[in-house]
Design a protein around this motif. Structure first.
Motif, PDB file in Angstrom:
ATOM      1  N   GLN A  49       4.681  42.917  18.936  1.00  0.00           N
ATOM      2  CA  GLN A  49       5.925  42.380  19.352  1.00  0.00           C
ATOM      3  C   GLN A  49       5.952  41.561  20.929  1.00  0.00           C
ATOM      4  O   GLN A  49       5.298  41.815  21.638  1.00  0.00           O
ATOM      5  CB  GLN A  49       6.824  43.471  19.698  1.00  0.00           C
ATOM      6  N   GLN A  51       8.114  38.600  23.283  1.00  0.00           N
ATOM      7  CA  GLN A  51       9.590  38.524  23.693  1.00  0.00           C
ATOM      8  C   GLN A  51       9.302  36.941  24.390  1.00  0.00           C
ATOM      9  O   GLN A  51       8.173  36.713  25.174  1.00  0.00           O
ATOM     10  CB  GLN A  51       9.688  39.290  25.003  1.00  0.00           C
ATOM     11  N   SER A  64      12.924  38.400  20.639  1.00  0.00           N
ATOM     12  CA  SER A  64      11.813  39.014  20.106  1.00  0.00           C
ATOM     13  C   SER A  64      11.614  38.629  18.885  1.00  0.00           C
ATOM     14  O   SER A  64      12.105  38.216  18.146  1.00  0.00           O
ATOM     15  CB  SER A  64      12.344  40.634  20.157  1.00  0.00           C
ATOM     16  N   THR A  66       7.751  39.027  15.905  1.00  0.00           N
ATOM     17  CA  THR A  66       6.603  39.876  15.261  1.00  0.00           C
ATOM     18  C   THR A  66       5.609  38.851  15.270  1.00  0.00           C
ATOM     19  O   THR A  66       5.737  37.686  14.826  1.00  0.00           O
ATOM     20  CB  THR A  66       7.004  40.234  13.978  1.00  0.00           C
ATOM     21  N   ASP A  82       2.028  33.965  14.257  1.00  0.00           N
ATOM     22  CA  ASP A  82       3.198  34.538  14.104  1.00  0.00           C
ATOM     23  C   ASP A  82       3.844  33.159  13.448  1.00  0.00           C
ATOM     24  O   ASP A  82       3.333  32.471  12.695  1.00  0.00           O
ATOM     25  CB  ASP A  82       3.948  34.708  15.761  1.00  0.00           C
TER      26      ASP A  82
END
Length: 259
Positions: A49, A51, A64, A66, A82
């Motif tokens: 995760q 940010q 946020s 993933t 990502d």
């Protein structure tokens, strides 16, 4: 053409290549196929995760996202993916062609399956740690004087550490050359501490010099398609100049020690 001898005891800790592209919001739907494609070389899988902090007219926003991490069995090579970038890392760098082989394999999957539209950035980074094996080892002689010199503040007291950053425009892009010298416990540049690859460097305090070469390209005006031929040529250019920079900032004495 300069010939650079292979350094078998090189101070290199982590090498990474980053490729940013226009966002693919459905990237998660390709992850299982990508994992199957990589699993012989990168059998370990995890989800991360992330940010991102953005500052705009309405204030600060935190978004946020993933990411997915594919790691080799010895945890010394990894691929991070990502929605808008892929990063290939290694802490067992041998020669550029070996590292580029991992990059090319990952990029081939993206091009054949995901088909990103635009290439937004290419980055190639080499992070080194020169660590004294004992207090008497003169690691200062392994680099050019500008890395370790005390500057103009000798009257203040004893220098604890020294940081330098110089940014150059190159024929291939822009390179940031950073150095950190002192009695430190960092095994690698601060932002790489949490990278998914294992390193053999020590976290104990000792006299050391960190050298970081961050060479990147991004389109200045016209958009650039996500094209493997273009990427290959550009990465080779970035690598060539980064290698020259390392051999320029280090000395023959240091290079002899690392052979």
């Amino acid at each position: 053409m300069n010939h650079y001898e292979k350094l078998t005891n090189q101070p290199l800790v982590i090498t990474l290549a980053e490729f940013r592209f226009s966002s693919v919001l459905q990237m998660e739907s390709y992850v299982s196929l990508f994992q199957d494609y990589l699993r012989q070389d990168f059998p370990l899988f995890s989800v991360s995760q992330q940010q991102d902090v953005a500052v705009g007219p309405q204030g600060i926003t935190v978004n946020s996202s993933t990411g997915w991490v594919f790691t080799s069995s010895n945890k010394k090579r990894a691929i991070m993916l990502d929605n808008s970038r892929i990063v290939i890392l290694t802490s067992e760098y041998n020669r550029f062609p070996d590292f580029w082989s991992d990059c090319q394999k990952a990029l081939n999957f993206l091009i054949d399956n995901v088909k990103p539209s635009l290439l937004l950035r290419i980055g190639l980074r080499y992070s080194n740690a020169i660590i004294a094996e004992n207090e008497d080892e003169n690691i200062e002689s392994y680099v050019q004087p500008v890395v370790c010199e005390h500057g103009h503040f000798t009257k203040l007291s004893q220098q604890i550490h020294r940081i330098n950053e110089t940014i150059f425009k190159t024929d291939a892009g822009v390179i940031a050359i950073r150095s950190l010298y002192g009695n430190l416990n960092l095994p690698v540049w601060q932002d790489l501490i949490e990278s998914p690859v294992l390193t053999n460097k020590s976290f104990n305090h000792s006299k050391r010099i960190l050298l970081d070469f961050d060479h990147f390209w991004q389109p200045e005006e016209e958009p650039q398609a996500f094209d493997l031929s273009f990427i290959t040529n550009k990465v080779k250019e970035l690598h060539k100049i980064s290698r020259e920079a390392f051999f320029e900032i280090t000395t023959p004495e240091g290079q002899e020690v690392w052979k």
